[in-house]
Write an enzyme that holds these catalytic residues in place. Structure first.
Site, PDB file in Angstrom:
ATOM      1  CB  SER A  37       5.461  -6.947   1.368  1.00 34.66           C
ATOM      2  OG  SER A  37       4.815  -6.345   0.258  1.00 34.66           O
ATOM      3  CG  ASP A 327      -2.005  -4.061   3.851  1.00 39.54           C
ATOM      4  OD1 ASP A 327      -2.107  -4.178   2.607  1.00 39.54           O
ATOM      5  OD2 ASP A 327      -0.958  -4.360   4.463  1.00 39.54           O
ATOM      6  CG  HIS A 330       0.229  -6.396   1.297  1.00 37.03           C
ATOM      7  ND1 HIS A 330       0.532  -5.293   2.063  1.00 37.03           N
ATOM      8  CD2 HIS A 330       1.368  -6.732   0.645  1.00 37.03           C
ATOM      9  CE1 HIS A 330       1.812  -4.964   1.880  1.00 37.03           C
ATOM     10  NE2 HIS A 330       2.339  -5.826   1.030  1.00 37.03           N
TER      11      HIS A 330
END
Length: 366
Positions: A37, A327, A330
């Site tokens: 991600s 978040d 990240h």
């Protein structure tokens, strides 16, 4: 007869022009991205998975101000490297728009939730595991060959810049996912790290065998310091001890493995990026980098905004540039810019055996 010759000449000229448009320019360089991600730019939007970033406020600071599948408020590290190269960021491999000249600029194969091990991220169901990403890489080569021929395809792949980011999920979403996980019962932490590194070596060697000759390999960040782990494991805002121990074991062994692999192939094909230290610089002293906090996520809920997902109902900070984390897991675009700058210009403490700027200079001379 003269008219026929003229028509044939015109046809030949047109074919030459079309072919020249498909063959990459001499100064262009394909960019291929693999991983999780941290570098996914939208592949998971095409999959039935819970590991998605396709809702507001993801993308709030992206040029379009809309979610793109990136786990960021704006640009991520592949975007920022592309920005430096003066090129468009490579498109998700699953995008139907990735064809013709866009295919020749590279592709992003990354998928949120994956790890080095195929049993990592099983809770996310349908994600592109690294073995599948490498299969897509082989498929990509066939598609490029169909456009420009095998010889030009090999030149493009050999000359491509490759970025791979893996490892964090093998701890966060595997070994430490639940108490007494299958892997934690199978391995002690030191033995697990050795196993994961040995599996990663196979991935990198396969990448080399498929033609990759310039591969940036990022380590994990300080996994115990992300807001999600602070929310679950920290009492007073200190980084989670066990995950920090995992990072301190994994990252030095990754650098050593890359050194050994370069010796094996006889070149500096693999470049180690010490992203653990890059993150720790601004986590340990956020104010020095213009952040008000490196503990609280901009978007989230609960302690440190570290619980659950970033959604339209989450707490949202008004100025993302003041937060190191976007978040619970990240970095913000601003933090990613700091990391990208170290990848480009960092000293040997951060980039081994050389930084990206040096790579680009060296490669421009060959």
């Amino acid at each position: 007869m003269t008219n026929s010759v003229a028509k044939l000449a015109l046809l030949g000229f047109c074919i030459l022009q079309v072919t020249s448009l498909l063959v990459p320019q001499a100064n262009a360089r394909a960019f291929l991205v693999f991983g999780d991600s941290l570098v996914d730019n939208g592949n998971n939007d095409f999959l039935a998975t819970t590991a998605r970033a396709d809702n507001y406020p993801y993308g709030i600071d992206f040029p379009t101000h809309r979610p793109t599948g990136r786990f960021s408020n704006g640009l991520n590290i592949p975007d920022l490297i592309s920005e430096h190269l003066g090129q468009e960021s490579p498109m998700p491999y699953l995008s139907p728009m990735l064809k013709k000249d866009k295919l020749l600029r590279g592709a992003n194969f990354a998928s949120a939730g994956i790890g080095i091990l195929n049993d990592t991220g099983i809770q996310f169901l349908n994600i592109i595991r690294i073995t599948k990403q490498l299969e897509y890489f082989e498929q990509y080569k066939v598609r490029v060959s169909g456009l420009v021929g095998e010889e030009e395809m090999n030149r493009l792949v050999n000359g491509a810049l490759v970025l791979i980011t893996l490892g964090g999920n093998d701890f966060v979403n595997n070994y430490y996912l639940v108490p007494f996980s299958a892997r934690s019962r199978q391995f002690s932490l030191p033995d697990y790290v050795v196993f994961v590194i040995s599996e990663y070596r196979k991935v990198l060697r396969k990448m080399y065998d498929l033609g990759a000759r310039r591969v940036l390999v990022t380590g994990t960040g300080p996994m115990g310091c992300v807001p999600a782990e602070l929310a679950q494991r920290s009492r007073n805002g200190e980084c989670a001890t066990e995950l920090q121990r995992a990072a301190s074991l994994f990252n030095p062994q990754l650098i050593q493995m890359i050194t050994d692999l370069n010796n094996e192939v006889g070149s500096s094909a693999f470049i180690a990026a010490n992203t653990q230290q890059m993150h720790m610089d601004f986590i340990s002293d956020p104010q020095a980098y213009g952040f008000v906090t490196s503990k609280v996520a901009c978007c989230g809920q609960g302690p440190y905004n570290g619980i659950g997902l970033c959604t339209p109902l989450s707490n949202l900070c008004p100025n993302r540039d003041l937060f190191a984390f976007w978040d619970p897991f990240h970095p913000s675009e601003k933090a990613s810019r700091i990391i990208a700058q170290q990848i480009l210009n960092g000293s040997p403490e951060y980039m081994h055996p050389m930084n990206l700027s040096t790579i680009l200079t060296v490669d421009s001379m060959t």
